[in-house]
Motif scaffolding. Structure first.
Motif, PDB file in Angstrom:
ATOM      1  N   ILE A   1      -7.363  22.409 -10.556  1.00 13.17           N
ATOM      2  CA  ILE A   1      -7.560  21.200  -9.887  1.00 13.17           C
ATOM      3  C   ILE A   1      -8.818  21.117  -8.818  1.00 13.17           C
ATOM      4  CG2 ILE A   1      -6.322  19.747  -8.136  1.00 13.17           C
ATOM      5  CD1 ILE A   1      -3.785  20.944  -8.887  1.00 13.17           C
ATOM      6  N   ALA A   2      -9.005  22.067  -8.098  1.00 13.39           N
ATOM      7  CA  ALA A   2     -10.395  22.133  -7.187  1.00 13.39           C
ATOM      8  C   ALA A   2     -11.418  21.719  -7.778  1.00 13.39           C
ATOM      9  CB  ALA A   2     -10.080  23.332  -6.308  1.00 13.39           C
TER      10      ALA A   2
ATOM     11  N   TYR B   1     -12.671  21.315  -2.777  1.00 14.67           N
ATOM     12  CA  TYR B   1     -13.232  20.371  -3.515  1.00 14.67           C
ATOM     13  C   TYR B   1     -13.590  19.025  -2.713  1.00 14.67           C
ATOM     14  CZ  TYR B   1      -8.234  18.769  -4.064  1.00 14.67           C
ATOM     15  OH  TYR B   1      -6.916  18.370  -3.948  1.00 14.67           O
TER      16      TYR B   1
ATOM     17  N   LEU C   1      -4.274  29.320 -10.315  1.00 15.96           N
ATOM     18  CA  LEU C   1      -4.487  28.230 -10.995  1.00 15.96           C
ATOM     19  C   LEU C   1      -5.060  26.840 -10.311  1.00 15.96           C
ATOM     20  CD1 LEU C   1      -1.635  28.599 -13.483  1.00 15.96           C
ATOM     21  CD2 LEU C   1      -3.630  28.607 -13.991  1.00 15.96           C
ATOM     22  N   MET C   2      -4.810  27.093  -9.067  1.00 14.40           N
ATOM     23  CA  MET C   2      -5.370  25.763  -8.046  1.00 14.40           C
ATOM     24  C   MET C   2      -6.647  25.731  -8.282  1.00 14.40           C
ATOM     25  SD  MET C   2      -4.628  23.539  -5.742  1.00 14.40           S
ATOM     26  CE  MET C   2      -5.767  22.570  -5.320  1.00 14.40           C
TER      27      MET C   2
ATOM     28  N   ASN D   1      -0.538  34.272  -1.061  1.00 12.13           N
ATOM     29  CA  ASN D   1      -0.091  35.123  -2.171  1.00 12.13           C
ATOM     30  C   ASN D   1       0.711  34.304  -3.179  1.00 12.13           C
ATOM     31  OD1 ASN D   1       0.012  37.405  -4.060  1.00 12.13           O
ATOM     32  ND2 ASN D   1       1.859  38.252  -2.780  1.00 12.13           N
ATOM     33  N   PRO D   2       0.261  33.312  -3.600  1.00 14.00           N
ATOM     34  CA  PRO D   2       1.134  32.399  -4.597  1.00 14.00           C
ATOM     35  C   PRO D   2       1.876  32.944  -5.713  1.00 14.00           C
ATOM     36  CG  PRO D   2      -1.239  31.407  -4.356  1.00 14.00           C
ATOM     37  CD  PRO D   2      -1.117  33.040  -3.958  1.00 14.00           C
ATOM     38  N   TYR D   3       2.816  32.277  -6.124  1.00 11.64           N
ATOM     39  CA  TYR D   3       3.634  32.712  -7.320  1.00 11.64           C
ATOM     40  C   TYR D   3       2.614  32.914  -8.680  1.00 11.64           C
ATOM     41  CZ  TYR D   3       7.427  32.358 -10.675  1.00 11.64           C
ATOM     42  OH  TYR D   3       8.290  32.590 -11.681  1.00 11.64           O
ATOM     43  N   GLY D   4       2.923  33.881  -9.254  1.00 13.34           N
ATOM     44  CA  GLY D   4       1.998  34.082 -10.629  1.00 13.34           C
ATOM     45  C   GLY D   4       2.640  33.384 -11.717  1.00 13.34           C
ATOM     46  N   ILE D   5       1.954  32.709 -12.528  1.00 13.50           N
ATOM     47  CA  ILE D   5       2.515  31.858 -13.887  1.00 13.50           C
ATOM     48  C   ILE D   5       2.275  33.085 -14.905  1.00 13.50           C
ATOM     49  CG2 ILE D   5       2.194  30.027 -15.155  1.00 13.50           C
ATOM     50  CD1 ILE D   5       3.023  29.326 -12.338  1.00 13.50           C
ATOM     51  N   LYS D   6       3.337  33.402 -15.375  1.00 16.10           N
ATOM     52  CA  LYS D   6       3.577  34.467 -16.357  1.00 16.10           C
ATOM     53  C   LYS D   6       3.438  34.022 -17.937  1.00 16.10           C
ATOM     54  CE  LYS D   6       5.856  37.841 -13.767  1.00 16.10           C
ATOM     55  NZ  LYS D   6       6.920  38.390 -13.280  1.00 16.10           N
TER      56      LYS D   6
ATOM     57  N   LEU E   1       1.378  31.141 -19.449  1.00 14.96           N
ATOM     58  CA  LEU E   1       0.564  30.346 -19.781  1.00 14.96           C
ATOM     59  C   LEU E   1       0.193  30.387 -21.417  1.00 14.96           C
ATOM     60  CD1 LEU E   1      -2.289  30.929 -17.045  1.00 14.96           C
ATOM     61  CD2 LEU E   1      -0.983  28.811 -17.515  1.00 14.96           C
TER      62      LEU E   1
ATOM     63  N   ALA F   1      -3.079  17.948 -13.988  1.00 16.84           N
ATOM     64  CA  ALA F   1      -3.058  18.987 -12.741  1.00 16.84           C
ATOM     65  C   ALA F   1      -3.644  18.152 -11.556  1.00 16.84           C
ATOM     66  CB  ALA F   1      -3.808  19.790 -13.183  1.00 16.84           C
TER      67      ALA F   1
ATOM     68  N   TYR G   1      -0.263  25.921  -1.358  1.00 18.18           N
ATOM     69  CA  TYR G   1      -1.527  25.471  -0.527  1.00 18.18           C
ATOM     70  C   TYR G   1      -1.216  26.553   0.760  1.00 18.18           C
ATOM     71  CZ  TYR G   1      -2.259  21.111  -3.111  1.00 18.18           C
ATOM     72  OH  TYR G   1      -2.686  20.289  -4.296  1.00 18.18           O
TER      73      TYR G   1
ATOM     74  N   MET H   1      -4.413  35.355 -25.663  1.00 21.27           N
ATOM     75  CA  MET H   1      -4.081  35.964 -24.600  1.00 21.27           C
ATOM     76  C   MET H   1      -3.706  37.424 -24.808  1.00 21.27           C
ATOM     77  SD  MET H   1      -2.662  33.338 -22.206  1.00 21.27           S
ATOM     78  CE  MET H   1      -3.728  31.686 -21.556  1.00 21.27           C
TER      79      MET H   1
ATOM     80  N   PRO I   1       4.478  39.688 -18.484  1.00 23.78           N
ATOM     81  CA  PRO I   1       3.058  39.536 -18.429  1.00 23.78           C
ATOM     82  C   PRO I   1       2.637  39.249 -17.089  1.00 23.78           C
ATOM     83  CG  PRO I   1       4.015  38.001 -20.187  1.00 23.78           C
ATOM     84  CD  PRO I   1       5.025  38.519 -19.320  1.00 23.78           C
ATOM     85  N   TYR I   2       1.163  39.573 -16.876  1.00 17.80           N
ATOM     86  CA  TYR I   2       0.487  39.265 -15.437  1.00 17.80           C
ATOM     87  C   TYR I   2       0.686  38.073 -15.288  1.00 17.80           C
ATOM     88  CZ  TYR I   2      -3.207  39.783 -12.137  1.00 17.80           C
ATOM     89  OH  TYR I   2      -3.894  39.710 -11.027  1.00 17.80           O
ATOM     90  N   GLY I   3       1.020  37.808 -13.831  1.00 18.81           N
ATOM     91  CA  GLY I   3       1.022  36.288 -13.251  1.00 18.81           C
ATOM     92  C   GLY I   3      -0.119  35.794 -12.806  1.00 18.81           C
ATOM     93  N   ILE I   4      -0.638  34.583 -13.084  1.00 19.30           N
ATOM     94  CA  ILE I   4      -1.952  33.930 -12.805  1.00 19.30           C
ATOM     95  C   ILE I   4      -1.528  33.432 -11.424  1.00 19.30           C
ATOM     96  CG2 ILE I   4      -3.720  32.556 -13.303  1.00 19.30           C
ATOM     97  CD1 ILE I   4      -3.433  35.135 -15.104  1.00 19.30           C
ATOM     98  N   LYS I   5      -2.399  33.730 -10.545  1.00 16.27           N
ATOM     99  CA  LYS I   5      -1.856  32.920  -9.097  1.00 16.27           C
ATOM    100  C   LYS I   5      -3.014  32.153  -8.578  1.00 16.27           C
ATOM    101  CE  LYS I   5       0.192  37.327  -7.246  1.00 16.27           C
ATOM    102  NZ  LYS I   5       0.146  38.432  -6.465  1.00 16.27           N
TER     103      LYS I   5
ATOM    104  N   LYS J   1     -15.336  26.497  -0.953  1.00 20.01           N
ATOM    105  CA  LYS J   1     -14.797  26.388  -2.329  1.00 20.01           C
ATOM    106  C   LYS J   1     -13.903  25.353  -2.366  1.00 20.01           C
ATOM    107  CE  LYS J   1     -15.565  30.898  -4.155  1.00 20.01           C
ATOM    108  NZ  LYS J   1     -15.056  32.241  -4.663  1.00 20.01           N
TER     109      LYS J   1
ATOM    110  N   GLY K   1      -1.764  18.451  -8.183  1.00 18.69           N
ATOM    111  CA  GLY K   1      -1.553  19.143  -7.205  1.00 18.69           C
ATOM    112  C   GLY K   1      -0.866  20.261  -7.408  1.00 18.69           C
ATOM    113  N   MET K   2      -0.902  21.221  -6.385  1.00 13.87           N
ATOM    114  CA  MET K   2       0.027  22.626  -6.429  1.00 13.87           C
ATOM    115  C   MET K   2       0.413  22.989  -5.289  1.00 13.87           C
ATOM    116  SD  MET K   2      -1.555  24.910  -9.272  1.00 13.87           S
ATOM    117  CE  MET K   2      -2.079  24.241 -11.194  1.00 13.87           C
TER     118      MET K   2
END
Lengths: 342, 342
Positions: free
Chosen positions: B271-272, A63, B267-268, A260-265, A267, A249, A256, B252, B261-265, A61, A251-252
């Motif tokens: 980009i990809a 890119y 989002l990479m 278990n990356p940080y969750g964005i709350k 959006l 967007a 990488y 949302m 809220p739920y954190g979105i992990k 998956k 890079g993040m």
């Protein structure tokens, strides 16, 4: 017989890659065996870039094509042609293109190689061709214009702002009359942003609260967020974005090496503020921007209207440590490895 | 003296609003006192929409004007003019526009009101003017085209697909030759999507794992995600999006009543996969789309080429419960309140 050192890909990492476990330098005898159209390269510089971490993943998956287990890793490089069965690339040519992370490598059919005119007498460092004039430069130039759509008087916030892409984004944005804010991971890098690149404001994301620092640096909000890191920095940017803002967007890197990356709350700001967040890879834009990019960035560089900091590791043996260091933000400027002198 | 019941806004909620605490029905005597250009309305229908939860927040960051404490809540409605000091809106006119959540309300200067031609003899339900032909319909129509850029043969996934916006998005996408996949919160709603709206696939997000259900329903991936809910559904959509996919960020609702809220992990993937995620509010697009929208959706509706399900609560007293129910997904179709018969 010539010995050839290469960085061999050994195993897919799930967190930070470890030298000796996931990749390592190995020495083998060189057997070139050139066929028609092939060339043998003596590699001078190779580029280490954060996106390459994606090529180490055990997934289809990612890119870009993944690295192949048991084979040399590869990427953009600058090389000298030392043996040639291709009239377009005579011995002695200086070329740039995809090359193995090796002292010597065969470019089958010379595919994707491009000769650097005046390569032997260049006014600018040869490494520029894999940095400010190469993929990272094109990334910065094209995406800022196409996705960022900068307008004079707007504010742009750039994360990883002293990195390979960020430092050029910031300087172009300054030229276009934007207020430029950056974040970086050390006081030394922040000083470079402020004093050398003439950013309007900058902060060290490792000190204090990111959102508070960003609010201080961008009191009128942010119109363009040039995203290189993700995580809490993205969350802070979403808080301060202005209506109709754009998120480029690119890079993040914070995600990488973390399964278990940080969750964005938050959006929800994308809706409430009518933001556009768009990902890209540089090849999406390269064709349409190539001529403008070469003229603009090439011209600025020769005329010293922009500067570009590189972090140069020396010797193929230094590659694994330099790569891991870059993923940890230890590089200061664009990371390259100098494998050999011309 | 005429008694007038209204839904009064009492307090900013931080989680789900509670009737009697955050808003309640109150009865007061009606004192119209019309000035020049004012009209007195007898309200017939009012629209309840998820975005209104944002207007209850104690912040100036919401994208529409907040409700005013101590005053009636308001929104789109259909009303009869029963007293008029405005020649453009004679007594007996049927109008639509922003009205109070009240049995009777004064429209100062008749601002924003629009007469519904043939309103007294309409071939379609009057409530259509606050649903499929009103703000939710325009939302669906404009954003699908402008942000979604649908192409025949692509796959669209719509969350909250039986709701006010989703059911129209799905039917338009079917007309344009897309494969249409929807999620909803009950088996009854899923049956409506499949049997009545002719979706190609649909699933109940409360049963099983969202990502697994989505993968089964969209084996070739998703090109457009029409986002109404956020949270785990967004995360699942990001996993199955195809390269160059578009996310139409309309709502949302999963985050509206949750201070954490739920954190979105992942989002990479933006980009990809080179995704574009774009938020909007309907007023951004209304001017450019109004004529096409009226011709297309109005025509399809009259010709019964599309259908549109409404969930009609009856009586102003039912409003708080209906509003809370909508925030919990209890409505089946677009939520309206019928306050009075014509």
């Amino acid at each position: 017989m010539v010995q050839n050192k290469s960085v061999i890909f050994l195993k897919h990492p799930t967190e930070y890659p470890v030298a000796g476990e996931h990749f390592e330098v190995q020495t083998k005898e060189l057997h070139a065996n050139l066929k028609d159209k092939d060339v043998l390269l003596r590699n001078l510089y190779i580029s280490l870039d954060p996106y390459m971490r994606g090529r180490m993943r055990d997934t289809n998956k990612s890119y870009t094509a993944g690295f192949v287990l048991g084979q040399p890793m590869n990427g953009s490089g600058v090389s000298e042609v030392i043996e040639s069965k291709n009239d377009a690339f005579p011995v002695g040519s200086i070329v740039t293109g995809m090359v193995d992370w090796s002292e010597y490598s065969v470019a089958t059919g010379a595919q994707g190689l491009r000769i650097i005119p005046d390569g032997r007498n260049s006014k600018i460092p040869l490494s520029s061709h894999i940095g400010v004039l190469g993929m990272p430069g094109m990334t910065a130039y094209s995406s800022l214009q196409i996705i960022g759509q900068p307008k004079a008087g707007e504010t742009i916030f750039i994360s990883a702002a002293s990195g390979a892409v960020g430092q050029l984004v910031g300087q172009i944005a300054k030229r276009q009359g934007l207020r430029v804010v950056g974040s970086a991971g050390s006081d030394e890098k922040v000083a470079y942003l402020l004093n050398d690149l003439k950013f309007d404001a900058a902060f060290n994301y490792k000190k204090g609260v990111i959102l508070e620092n960003l609010e201080k640096c961008a009191p009128e909000g942010v119109d363009i967020y040039y995203e290189n890191v993700g995580g809490e920095t993205l969350e802070a940017a979403l808080e301060v974005m202005n209506n109709h803002g754009r998120i480029v967007a690119c890079g993040m890197i914070s995600a990488y090496n973390n399964p278990n990356p940080y969750g964005i709350k938050n959006l929800m700001h994308i809706i409430a503020k009518r933001l556009t967040m768009r990902g890209f890879i540089v090849s999406d834009f390269a064709a349409q921007c190539a001529a403008d990019f070469a003229r603009d960035v090439g011209g600025w560089l020769v005329n010293k209207e922009i500067i570009y900091k590189e972090d140069v590791a020396v010797g193929i043996d230094s590659t694994p440590e330099a790569f891991i260091g870059m993923l940890n933000g230890k590089n200061f400027g664009k990371q390259v490895v100098k494998i050999a002198d011309l």
